[in-house]
Write an enzyme that holds these catalytic residues in place. Structure first.
Site, short mmCIF file in Angstrom:
data_model
loop_
_atom_site.label_atom_id
_atom_site.label_comp_id
_atom_site.label_asym_id
_atom_site.label_seq_id
_atom_site.Cartn_x
_atom_site.Cartn_y
_atom_site.Cartn_z
N GLY A 108 39.57 61.65 1.41
CA GLY A 108 38.63 62.44 2.25
C GLY A 108 38.12 63.74 1.70
N CYS A 109 38.29 64.73 2.53
CA CYS A 109 37.58 66.09 2.11
C CYS A 109 38.14 66.50 0.86
CB CYS A 109 37.86 67.22 3.20
SG CYS A 109 37.00 66.83 4.72
N ALA A 110 39.38 66.23 0.31
CA ALA A 110 39.76 66.75 -0.67
C ALA A 110 39.26 65.99 -1.94
CB ALA A 110 41.12 66.73 -0.94
#
Length: 354
Positions: free
Chosen positions: A143-145
Site C-alpha cells: 500500500g502507501c508504504a
C-alpha cells in the site's frame, strides 16, 4: 551495508496518466453519485475542500467512473495503464542516469491496486529492452508504504550484489477502486483523495549519485490490520481506510521512528529533513506534531498532495524527486517515511553525496 561501498540513488523519476481531475469536478460527481443514497454525505463532502488537494491525475476520463464497472474491465484498465506508467517512469529514470534498460540487473515492481500475473515488469520488459536474465521481484500488498519499503528492498539487493544495477518502479492505479455500489465513509473519502501515478529509482554501488542509502527499517504495530488495506469483493477492491489514522500517527509514529533510527545508530536529532508520504492534510499535520517539526517543514509534501493527491506507494518518491530537484538539493541526511497496511511504518535514511 558496507560504508566503503554505499548504495547510491542514481536517479528518481515520476510519471502520471494524461487525464486531470480537479477537486471541484470530483466533488460534483460524488454529489451526483452519493448524495441521495448516503445520509451523512453532506458532512462527508467537506473532505473535498479540506483535503488539501487541487487536482489529481487518472488513467481514465472522469466520465468513465460513475457507472457499474466489473472486475474484468477494472483489470484490463489496470494492466494497460500500469504498464504504460511503468515504461514512462522507468525510461525517464534511465535517461536521467545515462543508462539503458539492458544495463538493469534486477527490477523491483511495487503495486497493490491491481492483479497482474505475469507481473507488470514481465509484460513490458520487451518494450523497454530489459535483458532476458534480469531478476524480477514483484511486491504486492504494501500500500502507501510501498515506495519507501520498495526502496529499502532495492537498496538491499544492490548492496548484496556490488555493481549490479537495480531498478525500482512503484506504480498504483488507485482510481480503479472508485465504487458507486460501496456506500461507506471510507469509499467516499477515497474518491476525494486518490490519484494515479508511478515513480522509478535506479540504485547501484560504486557510482556517484543523488544520495547514498544509509539505512532502512520497518515497524509493524500489533492488532492494527483494520486501519488500512483492501477488501477483495465481487465488483473490485474495497478500500479499508480508518478515520483514526491521523490520531494514530500523532500518538505512535515518533516512538516507532526513534526505534528504527536507534537500531541504525542514529537519533532524530541526526536527521536534517523528514520526508513523509502525504496521505492527506490531517496526516501531514499529525506527522508535524508527532515529530515536533517547525512550521512549513512539510510544505513540499503539501505541494505534492495538492498537485497529485494520494497515489499510494509512489507518492513518497514524488516527494523525494521534488527534494532532489530543488535549488537547495538534498539535505545532508533525509529520512524518507511512509505508513501503510499492516499497520506499518517504513523508513529509509539517505545521505547527500559530497
Amino acid at each position: 551495508m558496507p560504508s566503503e561501498t554505499p548504495v547510491q540513488l542514481l536517479s528518481v523519476a515520476t510519471a502520471v496518466p494524461p487525464h486531470v481531475i480537479t477537486q471541484r469536478e470530483a466533488a460534483e460527481v460524488a454529489h451526483r453519485s452519493f448524495a441521495d443514497r448516503f445520509d451523512d454525505f453532506e458532512r462527508l463532502v467537506k473532505v473535498f475542500e479540506s483535503s488539501g488537494i487541487r487536482k489529481r491525475h487518472a488513467v481514465r476520463p472522469l466520465e468513465w467512473y460513475p457507472r457499474t464497472i466489473e472486475w474484468p474491465e477494472r483489470t484490463e484498465a489496470y494492466l494497460e495503464a500500469a504498464s504504460d506508467l511503468f515504461v514512462t517512469a522507468a525510461q525517464k529514470a534511465l535517461d536521467a542516469a545515462g543508462l539503458a534498460a539492458s544495463d538493469v540487473d534486477a527490477v523491483v515492481t511495487v503495486s497493490s491496486t491491481g492483479i497482474a500475473t505475469p507481473s507488470i515488469e514481465a509484460r513490458v520488459g520487451g518494450r523497454i529492452g530489459l535483458r532476458a536474465d534480469v531478476e524480477r521481484i514483484p511486491v504486492f500488498g504494501l500500500g502507501c508504504a510501498g515506495g519507501v519499503s520498495g526502496l529499502s528492498i532495492a537498496s538491499r539487493l544492490a548492496a548484496g550484489r556490488r555493481g549490479s544495477l537495480v531498478l525500482l518502479v512503484a506504480v498504483e492505479i488507485c482510481t480503479l477502486a472508485f465504487r458507486l455500489d460501496k456506500l461507506t465513509k471510507a469509499n467516499i473519502v477515497a474518491t476525494a483523495l486518490f490519484g494515479d501515478g508511478a515513480a522509478a529509482c535506479l540504485l547501484r554501488t560504486g557510482d556517484d549519485g543523488i544520495a547514498a542509502i544509509e539505512a532502512s527499517g520497518q515497524h509493524t504495530w500489533p492488532d492494527t490490520l483494520s486501519i488500512m488495506g483492501w477488501d477483495v469483493e465481487a465488483q473490485g477492491l474495497g478500500v479499508v481506510f480508518d478515520r483514526a489514522i491521523p490520531p494514530f500517527a500523532r500518538d505512535n509514529i515518533a516512538p516507532a521512528i526513534d526505534a528504527i533510527l536507534q537500531r541504525n545508530g542514529l537519533s532524530r536529532g541526526d536527521v536534517d529533513r523528514f520526508a513523509c508520504h502525504p496521505g492527506g492534510t490531517k496526516v501531514i499535520e499529525a506527522l508535524e506534531a508527532a515529530l515536533r517539526l517547525p512550521d512549513h517543514a512539510l510544505d513540499d509534501e503539501r505541494h505534492i498532495l495538492a498537485e497529485y493527491g494520494n497515489m499510494s506507494a509512489p507518492t513518497a518518491l514524488f516527494v523525494l524527486e521534488r527534494l532532489a530537484g530543488s535549488r537547495a538539493g538534498m539535505a545532508p541526511r533525509t529520512l524518507l517515511t511512509a505508513m501503510g497496511p499492516g499497520f506499518t511504518a517504513s523508513c529509509v535514511s539517505l545521505t547527500r553525496t559530497p
